[in-house]
Design an enzyme around this catalytic site. Structure first.
Site, PDB file in Angstrom:
ATOM      1  N   ASP A  34       1.283  -1.294   0.067  1.00  0.00           N
ATOM      2  CA  ASP A  34      -0.155  -0.070   0.412  1.00  0.00           C
ATOM      3  C   ASP A  34       0.625   1.396   0.161  1.00  0.00           C
ATOM      4  O   ASP A  34       1.841   1.419   0.785  1.00  0.00           O
ATOM      5  CB  ASP A  34      -0.751   0.368   1.166  1.00  0.00           C
TER       6      ASP A  34
ATOM      7  N   HIS B  25       3.564  -1.680   3.117  1.00  0.00           N
ATOM      8  CA  HIS B  25       3.686  -1.086   2.533  1.00  0.00           C
ATOM      9  C   HIS B  25       4.914  -0.806   1.873  1.00  0.00           C
ATOM     10  O   HIS B  25       5.903  -0.529   2.564  1.00  0.00           O
ATOM     11  CB  HIS B  25       3.640   0.146   3.538  1.00  0.00           C
TER      12      HIS B  25
HETATM   13 ZN   LIG Z   1      -2.514   3.524   3.346  1.00  0.00          ZN
END
Ligand SMILES: [Zn+2]
Length: 226
Positions: free
Chosen positions: A39, A184
């Site tokens: 993400d 991430h």
């Molecule tokens: Zn996010």
């Protein structure tokens, strides 16, 4: 009453909670599949470093991109797509959607979709809400505009991790198969977040779980197994 209220509050962020509607968050362990999801990109240089690790092992992954970063670096988004990974929508500015109006949610999602389409053309219809934040009706809005929500069932806690070992342990203590792993490659606060630890851990996870016979797939491939 208090218990019900706190259960509802927990459901707004619990990734596998289904109170506010169903979202894909993995398969039963028998599948022996693992889907790595990233993400808050695109990000520089960590997204490109991550792409090199994934290419080295021929592992497909899924990237939930923030629209404003795609506008900033469409070249990195295009590289993700060129390497064959799945790309999904993570809103334009990464707001917590729990308290947003339907109109604002639609605008955030549509702006992100336009940015991704301009950068890479066709992409998946997958959507992941920032922080996993939900409210009643969010997934109906998402589906009304043709997207499919995706959550996760393992968190790497890599956004502020003290060490590689910390991230690795958060993931390895949960892997059973059928896992959607949240990691991430970027940071929602600002472009350029250091994700070197995540990139290094991904290399180790792939080596470990390939040797144990797990199969790495992207989210569309995993969803086809449902
Ligand atoms: Zn996010």
């Amino acid at each position: 009453m208090a218990a019900a209220a706190s259960a509802a509050a927990y459901q707004t962020v619990s990734p596998t909670g289904q109170l506010y509607g169903k979202a894909f968050c993995g398969l039963p362990p028998e599948s022996r599949q693992i889907a790595l999801t990233f993400d808050d990109g695109p990000n520089d240089p960590h997204t490109l470093n991550l792409l090199d690790i994934l290419s080295k092992h021929s592992v497909p992954a899924t990237f939930f991109l923030i629209g404003r970063y795609v506008r900033q670096r469409p070249d990195i988004a295009a590289e993700i797509s060129k390497r064959g990974h799945a790309i999904g929508n993570h809103t334009f500015t990464h707001p917590l959607l729990t308290f947003q109006s339907g109109a604002h949610i639609r605008a955030e999602i549509q702006q992100c979709s336009s940015a991704i389409t301009d950068a890479v053309g066709q992409h998946t219809n997958l959507f992941r809400p920032p922080w996993g934040g939900r409210r009643p009706g969010l997934f109906s809005i998402v589906r009304e505009i043709g997207l499919e929500p995706v959550m996760w069932n393992i968190t790497g806690y890599d956004w502020n991790a003290p060490s590689m070992a910390f991230i690795e342990k958060k993931v390895t203590r949960e892997v059973r198969g059928g896992n959607v792993v949240l990691l991430h490659d970027g940071g929602h606060v600002a472009f350029g977040a250091d994700r070197s630890k995540t990139v290094a851990v991904v290399n180790r996870l792939i080596v470990k779980y390939k040797s144990e016979g797990f199969e790495f797939v992207d989210i569309p491939a995993m969803m086809r197994r449902m």
